[in-house]
Enzyme design. Structure first.
Site, PDB file in Angstrom:
ATOM      1  N   ARG A   1       0.806  -1.230   0.000  1.00  9.69           N
ATOM      2  CA  ARG A   1       0.000   0.000   0.000  1.00  9.69           C
ATOM      3  C   ARG A   1       0.836   1.275   0.000  1.00  9.69           C
ATOM      4  O   ARG A   1       1.892   1.334   0.634  1.00  9.69           O
ATOM      5  CB  ARG A   1      -0.930   0.013   1.216  1.00  9.69           C
ATOM      6  CG  ARG A   1      -2.011  -1.040   1.116  1.00  9.69           C
ATOM      7  CD  ARG A   1      -2.851  -1.179   2.360  1.00  9.69           C
ATOM      8  NE  ARG A   1      -3.833  -2.241   2.159  1.00  9.69           N
ATOM      9  CZ  ARG A   1      -3.568  -3.541   2.268  1.00  9.69           C
ATOM     10  NH1 ARG A   1      -2.353  -3.938   2.607  1.00  9.69           N
ATOM     11  NH2 ARG A   1      -4.497  -4.435   2.017  1.00  9.69           N
TER      12      ARG A   1
ATOM     13  N   ASP B   1      -0.244  -9.677   8.588  1.00  5.61           N
ATOM     14  CA  ASP B   1      -0.223  -8.959   7.305  1.00  5.61           C
ATOM     15  C   ASP B   1       0.695  -7.758   7.517  1.00  5.61           C
ATOM     16  O   ASP B   1       0.257  -6.609   7.499  1.00  5.61           O
ATOM     17  CB  ASP B   1      -1.643  -8.550   6.903  1.00  5.61           C
ATOM     18  CG  ASP B   1      -1.717  -8.074   5.454  1.00  5.61           C
ATOM     19  OD1 ASP B   1      -0.661  -7.984   4.805  1.00  5.61           O
ATOM     20  OD2 ASP B   1      -2.840  -7.794   4.985  1.00  5.61           O
TER      21      ASP B   1
ATOM     22  N   GLU C   1       6.288 -12.080   0.714  1.00  2.00           N
ATOM     23  CA  GLU C   1       6.595 -11.130  -0.364  1.00  2.00           C
ATOM     24  C   GLU C   1       7.838 -10.342   0.020  1.00  2.00           C
ATOM     25  O   GLU C   1       7.778  -9.416   0.825  1.00  2.00           O
ATOM     26  CB  GLU C   1       5.405 -10.180  -0.567  1.00  2.00           C
ATOM     27  CG  GLU C   1       4.096 -10.898  -0.801  1.00  2.00           C
ATOM     28  CD  GLU C   1       2.885 -10.050  -0.402  1.00  2.00           C
ATOM     29  OE1 GLU C   1       2.777  -8.905  -0.870  1.00  2.00           O
ATOM     30  OE2 GLU C   1       2.073 -10.532   0.395  1.00  2.00           O
TER      31      GLU C   1
ATOM     32  N   HIS D   1       3.898 -12.562  -5.627  1.00  3.11           N
ATOM     33  CA  HIS D   1       2.783 -12.726  -4.691  1.00  3.11           C
ATOM     34  C   HIS D   1       2.264 -14.165  -4.684  1.00  3.11           C
ATOM     35  O   HIS D   1       1.051 -14.405  -4.678  1.00  3.11           O
ATOM     36  CB  HIS D   1       1.680 -11.736  -5.054  1.00  3.11           C
ATOM     37  CG  HIS D   1       0.834 -11.304  -3.901  1.00  3.11           C
ATOM     38  ND1 HIS D   1      -0.028 -12.151  -3.253  1.00  3.11           N
ATOM     39  CD2 HIS D   1       0.718 -10.110  -3.274  1.00  3.11           C
ATOM     40  CE1 HIS D   1      -0.646 -11.491  -2.289  1.00  3.11           C
ATOM     41  NE2 HIS D   1      -0.210 -10.260  -2.279  1.00  3.11           N
TER      42      HIS D   1
ATOM     43  N   HIS E   1      -0.640  -2.583  -4.581  1.00  6.70           N
ATOM     44  CA  HIS E   1      -0.051  -3.491  -5.579  1.00  6.70           C
ATOM     45  C   HIS E   1      -0.083  -2.929  -7.008  1.00  6.70           C
ATOM     46  O   HIS E   1      -0.440  -3.641  -7.955  1.00  6.70           O
ATOM     47  CB  HIS E   1      -0.780  -4.837  -5.549  1.00  6.70           C
ATOM     48  CG  HIS E   1      -0.552  -5.645  -4.304  1.00  6.70           C
ATOM     49  ND1 HIS E   1       0.606  -5.576  -3.562  1.00  6.70           N
ATOM     50  CD2 HIS E   1      -1.352  -6.566  -3.660  1.00  6.70           C
ATOM     51  CE1 HIS E   1       0.520  -6.430  -2.535  1.00  6.70           C
ATOM     52  NE2 HIS E   1      -0.644  -7.017  -2.564  1.00  6.70           N
TER      53      HIS E   1
HETATM   54  C1  GLA Z   1      -0.958  -8.285   0.313  1.00  3.76           C
HETATM   55  C2  GLA Z   1      -1.460  -7.373   1.351  1.00  3.76           C
HETATM   56  C3  GLA Z   1      -2.747  -7.870   1.905  1.00  3.76           C
HETATM   57  C4  GLA Z   1      -3.745  -8.160   0.802  1.00  3.76           C
HETATM   58  C5  GLA Z   1      -3.124  -9.119  -0.171  1.00  3.76           C
HETATM   59  C6  GLA Z   1      -3.990  -9.370  -1.382  1.00  3.76           C
HETATM   60  O1  GLA Z   1      -0.266  -9.340   0.792  1.00  3.76           O
HETATM   61  O2  GLA Z   1      -0.523  -7.160   2.366  1.00  3.76           O
HETATM   62  O3  GLA Z   1      -3.285  -6.921   2.802  1.00  3.76           O
HETATM   63  O4  GLA Z   1      -4.083  -6.968   0.170  1.00  3.76           O
HETATM   64  O5  GLA Z   1      -1.925  -8.640  -0.645  1.00  3.76           O
HETATM   65  O6  GLA Z   1      -5.247  -9.792  -1.045  1.00  3.76           O
END
Ligand code: GLA
Length: 380
Positions: free
Chosen positions: A109, A280, A345, A208, A134
């Site tokens: 983000r 996350d 990632e 990803h 993304h």
């Molecule tokens: C990334 C983000 C998550 C989500 C996924 C896709 O890994 O960190 O918050 O947006 O991609 O669903």
């Protein structure tokens, strides 16, 4: 071992290009191309299939530079595909979850889609609440990449190139990105990134892939055992935007310095787990210096599959599949449930351009963007 003679056999059978490299130890890796599917606009998408002598098979398509499957043996020699994906091109065109894709220009983000560079303000496409995620509405995961079968470090390789035009999704500069995929006989999937631009821009792509070392669609990943070589992570706000600081993992569910089951603390009463709906977050690798280092390991006890992640990047976004909800119908018509896979990632930290204390993601004309990540599979 590992040393390859330059015995390169390159021939065409029908429309299929086969490239075979034989090593001194009689080990070989093959790479061939086949038709995969047709987009609504008539463009034919190709699939590239790598196979080695140690039962590893990897399929990649030139749509989204997507890793479609990674087949590797378990401790008893049983083969499973360990990444989520779809059975056909339509699945990937409609996919909302970035399965297997290269995301970019900037992964994760960017707060409100805004950043400044050299005194100029930029406004990017907004596609995740009030933020940019993304790469925007049509990120690199939805682009057709130009494929080329080539050789890298003595191994057959697939080079995928995408030229992102000046202004695409709001980003400045014509950006040329090459992503080269290779596999080795040590059961490594090797990803090399190379980028150049004609105007100052920001670049932070990543892969990803969603891993489940039991096999895609075989239950959740809560029993997977994870180790991350990071004393710190970057805490986030309600919108999953980094606050800008580094926070110690010690005494928190973010501590993966020693191997821990993912499910052990994922539902703890912890502020950061609540905002992430689980894991996350971005972890800050210890002793980052831009050279290739082991950053993460992942182990699944029942299959015995073990994955090591080596990278030149300073961080990793560990995402525990919290937005999967059974609505993605994947390979073999399996519905992918909540936390049925995880992403690792490797990249620079999210929202770096808005946090001057994070390593820079700026790329300028004349500079070369180079990063490498290796996912290596074995058993124990
Ligand atoms: C990334 C983000 C998550 C989500 C996924 C896709 O890994 O960190 O918050 O947006 O991609 O669903």
């Amino acid at each position: 071992m590992g040393l390859y003679m330059n015995k390169l056999i390159n021939f065409i059978v029908g429309s299929t290009l086969i490239l075979l490299i034989t090593g001194c130890d009689d080990k070989s890796i093959s790479l061939y191309e086949e038709d995969y599917g047709v987009l609504d606009n008539g463009i034919l998408i190709k699939q590239y299939i790598f196979e080695n002598d140690n039962q590893m098979k990897v399929k990649i398509i030139n749509y989204g530079a997507i890793v479609v499957s990674i087949e590797v043996p378990d401790k008893k020699g049983k083969i499973n595909d360990v990444v989520l994906g779809y059975d056909s091109i339509d699945g990937y065109v409609q996919d909302p979850s970035y399965f297997g894709a290269i995301v970019g220009r900037v992964g994760n983000r960017i707060s409100k889609g805004k950043f400044s560079l050299d005194g100029k303000d930029y406004a990017l496409a907004i596609n995740n609440n009030e933020n940019h995620l993304h790469g925007g509405i049509q990120g690199f995961n939805k682009k057709v990449w130009t494929p080329e079968i080539t050789e890298s470090n003595g191994l057959p390789a697939l080079k995928l190139t995408y030229l992102s035009p000046d202004g695409e999704e709001g980003y400045p500069g014509n950006l040329n990105l090459e992503v080269t995929y290779t596999i080795s006989n040590k059961n490594e999937l090797i990803i090399d990134y190379f980028g150049t631009t004609d105007k100052a821009t920001i670049l932070n792509p990543t892969n990803h892939s969603y891993f489940n070392l039991s096999g895609a669609g075989n239950g959740d990943i809560l029993d997977h055992v994870l180790k991350i070589n990071a004393d710190y992570f970057t805490p986030v706000d309600k919108g999953l935007i980094p606050l800008g600081n580094h926070e110690s993992v010690l005494g928190t569910p973010m501590d993966f310095l020693n191997p821990k089951k993912i499910g052990e603390r994922i539902n703890n009463d912890d502020n950061q787990l609540k905002v992430g709906l689980g894991y996350d977050h971005n972890w800050v690798f210890n002793n980052w210096d831009g050279t290739l280092k082991l950053g993460v390991t992942l182990f699944e006890p029942e299959s015995g599959r073990f994955m090591e992640v080596f990278t030149t990047e300073p961080g990793v976004q560990f995402y525990s599949g919290n937005f999967l909800d059974g609505t993605n119908i994947g390979k073999n018509q399996k519905a992918y449930q909540y936390r049925s896979a995880l992403c690792l990632e490797t990249d620079h930290f999210p929202d770096s351009q808005n946090n001057s204390n994070f390593p820079s993601v700026v790329l300028r004309p004349g500079e070369e963007y180079k990063q490498k990540t290796i996912y290596q599979f074995s058993t124990k």
